[in-house]
Design a protein around this motif. Sequence first.
Motif, PDB file in Angstrom:
ATOM      1  N   ARG A 139     -12.447 -19.290   1.114  1.00 17.89           N
ATOM      2  CA  ARG A 139     -11.158 -18.386   1.369  1.00 17.89           C
ATOM      3  C   ARG A 139     -10.759 -18.461   2.675  1.00 17.89           C
ATOM      4  O   ARG A 139     -11.546 -18.844   3.749  1.00 17.89           O
ATOM      5  N   PRO A 140      -9.693 -17.853   3.346  1.00 21.79           N
ATOM      6  CA  PRO A 140      -9.329 -17.870   4.595  1.00 21.79           C
ATOM      7  C   PRO A 140     -10.289 -17.176   5.709  1.00 21.79           C
ATOM      8  O   PRO A 140     -10.984 -16.505   5.163  1.00 21.79           O
ATOM      9  N   PRO A 141     -10.568 -17.859   6.855  1.00 26.24           N
ATOM     10  CA  PRO A 141     -11.587 -17.548   7.712  1.00 26.24           C
ATOM     11  C   PRO A 141     -11.102 -15.956   8.278  1.00 26.24           C
ATOM     12  O   PRO A 141     -12.205 -15.510   8.843  1.00 26.24           O
ATOM     13  N   GLY A 142     -10.196 -15.367   8.291  1.00 27.71           N
ATOM     14  CA  GLY A 142      -9.923 -14.434   8.883  1.00 27.71           C
ATOM     15  C   GLY A 142      -8.355 -13.886   8.567  1.00 27.71           C
ATOM     16  O   GLY A 142      -7.649 -14.485   7.535  1.00 27.71           O
ATOM     17  N   GLY A 143      -7.944 -12.925   9.299  1.00 25.48           N
ATOM     18  CA  GLY A 143      -6.689 -12.349   9.019  1.00 25.48           C
ATOM     19  C   GLY A 143      -6.078 -12.019  10.343  1.00 25.48           C
ATOM     20  O   GLY A 143      -6.452 -12.140  11.552  1.00 25.48           O
ATOM     21  N   VAL A 144      -4.922 -11.173  10.128  1.00 25.51           N
ATOM     22  CA  VAL A 144      -4.093 -10.527  11.202  1.00 25.51           C
ATOM     23  C   VAL A 144      -4.275  -8.906  10.801  1.00 25.51           C
ATOM     24  O   VAL A 144      -4.106  -8.656   9.619  1.00 25.51           O
ATOM     25  N   CYS A 145      -4.570  -8.190  11.754  1.00 22.30           N
ATOM     26  CA  CYS A 145      -4.786  -6.781  11.612  1.00 22.30           C
ATOM     27  C   CYS A 145      -3.350  -6.247  10.809  1.00 22.30           C
ATOM     28  O   CYS A 145      -2.435  -6.528  11.282  1.00 22.30           O
ATOM     29  N   ALA A 146      -3.626  -5.190   9.858  1.00 23.67           N
ATOM     30  CA  ALA A 146      -2.542  -4.590   9.231  1.00 23.67           C
ATOM     31  C   ALA A 146      -1.935  -3.530   9.903  1.00 23.67           C
ATOM     32  O   ALA A 146      -0.901  -2.935   9.452  1.00 23.67           O
ATOM     33  N   SER A 147      -2.704  -3.104  11.043  1.00 22.99           N
ATOM     34  CA  SER A 147      -1.909  -1.965  11.660  1.00 22.99           C
ATOM     35  C   SER A 147      -0.738  -2.227  12.177  1.00 22.99           C
ATOM     36  O   SER A 147      -0.452  -3.362  12.964  1.00 22.99           O
ATOM     37  N   SER A 148       0.187  -1.382  12.191  1.00 24.89           N
ATOM     38  CA  SER A 148       1.506  -1.579  12.921  1.00 24.89           C
ATOM     39  C   SER A 148       1.487  -1.431  14.269  1.00 24.89           C
ATOM     40  O   SER A 148       2.434  -1.973  15.021  1.00 24.89           O
ATOM     41  N   THR A 149       0.459  -0.816  14.931  1.00 22.91           N
ATOM     42  CA  THR A 149       0.447  -1.145  16.591  1.00 22.91           C
ATOM     43  C   THR A 149      -0.617  -2.157  17.115  1.00 22.91           C
ATOM     44  O   THR A 149      -0.701  -2.274  18.295  1.00 22.91           O
ATOM     45  N   GLN A 151      -1.724  -6.570  16.833  1.00 24.06           N
ATOM     46  CA  GLN A 151      -1.377  -7.797  16.299  1.00 24.06           C
ATOM     47  C   GLN A 151      -2.640  -8.756  16.366  1.00 24.06           C
ATOM     48  O   GLN A 151      -2.577 -10.026  16.160  1.00 24.06           O
ATOM     49  N   ASN A 152      -4.016  -8.290  16.677  1.00 27.28           N
ATOM     50  CA  ASN A 152      -4.845  -9.078  16.675  1.00 27.28           C
ATOM     51  C   ASN A 152      -5.401  -9.805  15.376  1.00 27.28           C
ATOM     52  O   ASN A 152      -5.237  -9.340  14.277  1.00 27.28           O
ATOM     53  N   VAL A 153      -5.956 -11.075  15.819  1.00 29.17           N
ATOM     54  CA  VAL A 153      -6.493 -11.738  14.729  1.00 29.17           C
ATOM     55  C   VAL A 153      -7.964 -11.201  14.413  1.00 29.17           C
ATOM     56  O   VAL A 153      -8.305 -10.709  15.600  1.00 29.17           O
ATOM     57  N   PHE A 154      -8.673 -11.455  13.268  1.00 29.86           N
ATOM     58  CA  PHE A 154      -9.965 -11.151  13.118  1.00 29.86           C
ATOM     59  C   PHE A 154     -10.686 -12.121  12.240  1.00 29.86           C
ATOM     60  O   PHE A 154     -10.088 -12.699  11.466  1.00 29.86           O
ATOM     61  N   LEU A 155     -11.768 -12.228  12.123  1.00 25.43           N
ATOM     62  CA  LEU A 155     -12.655 -12.964  11.202  1.00 25.43           C
ATOM     63  C   LEU A 155     -12.988 -12.074  10.102  1.00 25.43           C
ATOM     64  O   LEU A 155     -13.194 -11.064  10.166  1.00 25.43           O
ATOM     65  N   PRO A 162     -11.462  -8.093   0.666  1.00 25.31           N
ATOM     66  CA  PRO A 162     -10.908  -8.623   1.944  1.00 25.31           C
ATOM     67  C   PRO A 162     -10.374  -7.527   3.157  1.00 25.31           C
ATOM     68  O   PRO A 162     -10.025  -6.685   2.565  1.00 25.31           O
ATOM     69  N   ARG A 163     -10.738  -7.816   4.098  1.00 20.73           N
ATOM     70  CA  ARG A 163     -10.432  -6.989   5.490  1.00 20.73           C
ATOM     71  C   ARG A 163      -9.048  -6.814   5.620  1.00 20.73           C
ATOM     72  O   ARG A 163      -8.078  -7.811   5.296  1.00 20.73           O
ATOM     73  N   ARG A 164      -8.627  -5.712   5.981  1.00 21.01           N
ATOM     74  CA  ARG A 164      -7.248  -5.400   6.391  1.00 21.01           C
ATOM     75  C   ARG A 164      -6.898  -5.238   7.998  1.00 21.01           C
ATOM     76  O   ARG A 164      -5.834  -5.445   8.565  1.00 21.01           O
ATOM     77  N   TYR A 165      -8.061  -4.763   8.570  1.00 20.33           N
ATOM     78  CA  TYR A 165      -7.824  -4.291   9.895  1.00 20.33           C
ATOM     79  C   TYR A 165      -8.917  -5.268  10.926  1.00 20.33           C
ATOM     80  O   TYR A 165      -9.937  -5.390  10.497  1.00 20.33           O
ATOM     81  N   CYS A 166      -8.343  -5.383  12.115  1.00 22.92           N
ATOM     82  CA  CYS A 166      -9.520  -6.015  13.043  1.00 22.92           C
ATOM     83  C   CYS A 166     -10.614  -5.057  13.359  1.00 22.92           C
ATOM     84  O   CYS A 166     -11.754  -5.743  13.777  1.00 22.92           O
ATOM     85  N   SER A 167     -10.608  -3.933  13.004  1.00 26.85           N
ATOM     86  CA  SER A 167     -11.646  -3.041  13.822  1.00 26.85           C
ATOM     87  C   SER A 167     -11.506  -1.704  12.892  1.00 26.85           C
ATOM     88  O   SER A 167     -10.566  -1.306  12.182  1.00 26.85           O
ATOM     89  N   ARG A 168     -12.743  -0.990  13.188  1.00 24.17           N
ATOM     90  CA  ARG A 168     -12.615   0.337  12.335  1.00 24.17           C
ATOM     91  C   ARG A 168     -11.613   1.288  13.135  1.00 24.17           C
ATOM     92  O   ARG A 168     -11.210   2.038  12.498  1.00 24.17           O
ATOM     93  N   ARG A 169     -11.668   1.157  14.364  1.00 23.25           N
ATOM     94  CA  ARG A 169     -10.591   1.859  15.324  1.00 23.25           C
ATOM     95  C   ARG A 169      -9.314   1.579  14.671  1.00 23.25           C
ATOM     96  O   ARG A 169      -8.384   2.775  14.332  1.00 23.25           O
ATOM     97  N   CYS A 170      -8.688   0.400  14.336  1.00 22.36           N
ATOM     98  CA  CYS A 170      -7.281   0.244  13.654  1.00 22.36           C
ATOM     99  C   CYS A 170      -7.397   0.871  12.431  1.00 22.36           C
ATOM    100  O   CYS A 170      -6.525   1.426  12.026  1.00 22.36           O
ATOM    101  N   ALA A 171      -8.223   0.530  11.639  1.00 21.00           N
ATOM    102  CA  ALA A 171      -8.375   1.395  10.339  1.00 21.00           C
ATOM    103  C   ALA A 171      -8.431   2.939  10.434  1.00 21.00           C
ATOM    104  O   ALA A 171      -7.547   3.341   9.621  1.00 21.00           O
ATOM    105  N   THR A 172      -9.111   3.603  11.340  1.00 19.12           N
ATOM    106  CA  THR A 172      -9.130   4.760  11.335  1.00 19.12           C
ATOM    107  C   THR A 172      -7.667   5.502  11.712  1.00 19.12           C
ATOM    108  O   THR A 172      -7.147   6.329  11.267  1.00 19.12           O
ATOM    109  N   ARG A 173      -7.069   4.649  12.673  1.00 20.57           N
ATOM    110  CA  ARG A 173      -5.816   5.022  13.380  1.00 20.57           C
ATOM    111  C   ARG A 173      -4.856   5.067  12.171  1.00 20.57           C
ATOM    112  O   ARG A 173      -4.021   6.173  12.024  1.00 20.57           O
ATOM    113  N   GLU A 174      -4.981   3.964  11.371  1.00 20.70           N
ATOM    114  CA  GLU A 174      -3.666   4.059  10.218  1.00 20.70           C
ATOM    115  C   GLU A 174      -3.982   5.129   9.108  1.00 20.70           C
ATOM    116  O   GLU A 174      -3.159   5.487   8.645  1.00 20.70           O
TER     117      GLU A 174
END
Length: 184
Positions: A139-149, A151-155, A162-174
């Motif tokens: 599968r793809p090795p990573g993605g781009v954070c789905a948070s509107s604020t 643009q970070n990539v993540f593994l 599948p992950r949608r956010y680069c960090s718990r912080r971004c997921a919580t903020r969303e």
Amino acid sequence: MPSPGREWSTRHSVQAMAHRTVALVNALTTGDPTPAEIARILREHGEADPVTVTDAEVREMRAAARTLREVFEAAHVDRAASALNALLRQAPGPPRLTSHDGTGPWHPHLDGHDDAPWPEWFLTSSALALTILLWDTQRPPGGVCASSTCQNVFLATGGGPPRRYCSRRCATRERVATHRRTHP
């Protein structure tokens, strides 16, 4: 040469190389880092001093990072594989093993030689690490954070959905932003 210890393995594993790729892609595509900042990231991810990066190398590394970002933007494994194949075709040399004249354990390189410029080394070693991760997980090795604020990539190498956010912080903020929009 003594056998490689856990410290070398931890610093130079495929995962470690992929994490270095993420750190550099994020720094080079979402900001305007100085050569000193790029050198700091390289040292944080296991490169030994002296680490000297020039302005011209930062510009070339930024171009490489934009190209590598396409792998993270790929929503499907076939698209990620296609992007990686394009990167691998750009490699200046065939795959080879090096121990850097006996200073480290044997490991693969795709760059032209052990003293290749930072941009060449960054692009080829990153493409190799991401290729191995795709191969291993299918599968793809990573993605781009789905948070509107953000643009970070993540593994995304773990199991589960599948992950949608680069960090718990971004997921919580969303989640908080969505809650505030739906519960005024």
